[in-house]
Scaffold this active site. Structure first.
Site, PDB file in Angstrom:
ATOM      1  N   HIS A 155      -8.569  -2.434   8.009  1.00 44.70           N
ATOM      2  CA  HIS A 155      -7.551  -1.729   7.216  1.00 44.70           C
ATOM      3  C   HIS A 155      -7.930  -0.246   7.226  1.00 44.70           C
ATOM      4  CE1 HIS A 155      -4.807  -1.472   3.587  1.00 44.70           C
ATOM      5  NE2 HIS A 155      -5.544  -0.394   3.373  1.00 44.70           N
ATOM      6  N   CYS A 160      -2.127   9.732   0.212  1.00 42.13           N
ATOM      7  CA  CYS A 160      -3.403   9.533  -0.452  1.00 42.13           C
ATOM      8  C   CYS A 160      -3.422  10.450  -1.659  1.00 42.13           C
ATOM      9  CB  CYS A 160      -4.550   9.881   0.500  1.00 42.13           C
ATOM     10  SG  CYS A 160      -6.153   9.970  -0.292  1.00 42.13           S
ATOM     11  N   ASP A 182       0.839  -1.206   0.000  1.00 38.94           N
ATOM     12  CA  ASP A 182       0.000   0.000   0.000  1.00 38.94           C
ATOM     13  C   ASP A 182       0.875   1.257   0.000  1.00 38.94           C
ATOM     14  OD1 ASP A 182      -2.337   1.480   0.133  1.00 38.94           O
ATOM     15  OD2 ASP A 182      -3.179   0.347   1.791  1.00 38.94           O
TER      16      ASP A 182
HETATM   17 ZN   LIG Z   1      -5.182   0.901   1.771  1.00 36.61          ZN
END
Ligand SMILES: [Zn+2]
Length: 313
Positions: free
Chosen positions: A211, A244, A16
Site C-alpha cells: 500500500h 495527505c 482512503d
Molecule cells: Zn493509505
C-alpha cells in the site's frame, strides 16, 4: 473471482481517497463508481470503513455501500475496520474481507490509538479470536495492515527491526493477508526491496500486499521495487484521490490508472481494461468539488501501439 492474472489490484479510493477529501459522495455515487471500476475489471474494492460516523462522516453509509457492492459480479468487497467493534460490524456487513490496520511506529500508535504497538497487535488477535468463536463469520477473510512501515510523521524513521517484530507477531496469528503500508509516502525503492523481501519470507503462504502513497513521487518506483522481490498485490486509488493532510498539494495513493498502465506495459496482466477504467475516473472526477486528481495516463493518453499484457490461458 478471477485469480488468473499476474497482479491483484485493490482499489482504495472509495475509502482512503474519500476519507481524505472534503467532498462527500452519496451512497448512490459511491456505488456507481464501484460498479464502473468493477466493470473495468478491478478485482477488489475497499468500499469504506466501519469507523465512528462522528470521526469520518464520509464513511457513515459503509453498511449500505457493502450491501450494494456485494451484488456486483466477480468483485471482492473489502472494508477497513479500526477495532473489534468495527470488525464485528464488518463481518456482519457481508463484506468478503475486512482489513485491520495497526501502526508499527510506537510514536504513531501512541499518538493515534493511545496504546503501544503490542496492545494494537493484541486487539488484532482479538479480532481473529472473534471470528474463530463465531462460525457464522468463518467465510470472512481477515487482513492486517502494517501502517507507517516506511516512516512516520512523528518519529520520522521507523526502525526495520520494529517493522519486522510487528510482522512476525501478526504472521503468527495467521491472517488471510498482510498489507504493508507506506502511510505517509516516505518510502523509497531500496527500502521497499528490503522490507518486502523480509516480510515475504516470513509470511510464507500468506499473501502480502503493498500500500503506497505517492506523496513524494516515488509511488510507482516503489511498486516496481516490490514487484522485483515478489509482491503481486497492490493498493491504489483512482486518479490518486486522497492527498495527505501533512503535505498540502500532494497526491494520495498510487494512481490506479497509471499503475495498471505500468503493469500491463511490463507484460503483467491485471485483468483491467484501461479505457473502461478511465470512464470510471471521469465519473469520479465529475462528482468532486475542488479536489485535484492525479495521474499521467489520463492526461497524456496511452502510447501509440500500446497493447495490454496477454493473459496466459
Ligand atoms: Zn493509505
Amino acid at each position: 473471482m478471477n485469480t488468473d492474472n499476474d497482479i491483484w489490484i485493490r482499489e482504495v479510493g472509495t475509502r482512503d481517497g474519500l476519507q481524505s477529501i472534503q467532498t462527500q459522495f452519496s451512497t448512490a455515487n459511491k456505488l456507481e463508481w464501484i460498479r464502473l471500476e468493477a466493470a473495468a475489471g478491478i478485482p477488489e474494492i475497499e468500499v469504506g470503513s466501519f469507523v465512528p460516523p462522528k470521526l469520518l462522516p464520509q464513511m457513515a453509509d459503509t453498511a449500505e455501500v457493502v450491501d450494494g457492492a456485494v451484488m456486483v459480479n466477480d468483485l471482492t468487497v473489502s472494508v477497513l475496520v479500526p477495532n473489534l467493534r468495527g470488525a464485528q460490524a464488518g463481518m456482519a456487513s457481508g463484506a468478503h474481507l475486512i482489513n485491520f490496520p495497526l501502526s508499527v511506529s510506537e510514536a504513531h500508535s501512541e499518538a493515534n490509538l493511545r496504546k503501544p504497538v503490542s496492545a494494537a497487535i493484541e486487539d488484532f488477535a482479538n479480532v481473529m479470536n472473534y471470528r474463530r468463536e463465531h462460525p457464522e463469520h468463518a467465510h470472512v477473510r481477515i487482513g492486517v495492515g502494517l501502517a507507517t512501515a516506511f516512516g512516520c510523521t512523528i518519529s520520522g524513521q521507523v526502525a526495520l527491526a520494529d517493522v519486522l517484530r510487528a510482522a512476525e507477531k501478526v504472521t503468527a496469528l495467521a491472517p488471510d493477508e498482510i498489507a504493508v503500508a507506506d502511510t505517509v509516502g516516505y518510502g523509497n525503492p531500496a527500502q521497499c526491496r528490503t522490507i518486502f523481501r523480509e516480510i515475504l519470507a516470513m509470511a510464507g503462504d500468506i499473501p502480502v500486499a503493498a500500500h503506497f502513497h505517492d506523496t513524494r513521487g516515488l509511488g510507482l518506483a516503489n511498486v516496481d521495487a516490490a514487484l522485483e522481490v515478489g509482491v503481486r498485490r497492490f493498493d491504489s486509488s483512482l486518479g490518486g484521490l486522497g492527498g495527505c493532510p501533512y503535505a498540502p498539494g500532494a497526491s494520495g495513493n498510487v494512481v490506479t490508472d497509471d499503475l495498471v498502465f505500468m503493469l500491463e506495459a511490463m507484460g503483467l496482466t491485471t485483468g483491467v481494461d484501461l479505457n473502461k477504467l478511465l470512464v470510471a475516473r471521469q465519473f469520479m472526477e465529475q462528482h468532486l468539488s475542488d479536489e485535484p486528481t492525479f495521474g499521467a495516463i489520463a492526461n497524456a493518453g496511452l502510447p501509440k501501439g500500446f497493447a495490454p499484457a496477454m493473459q496466459r490461458a
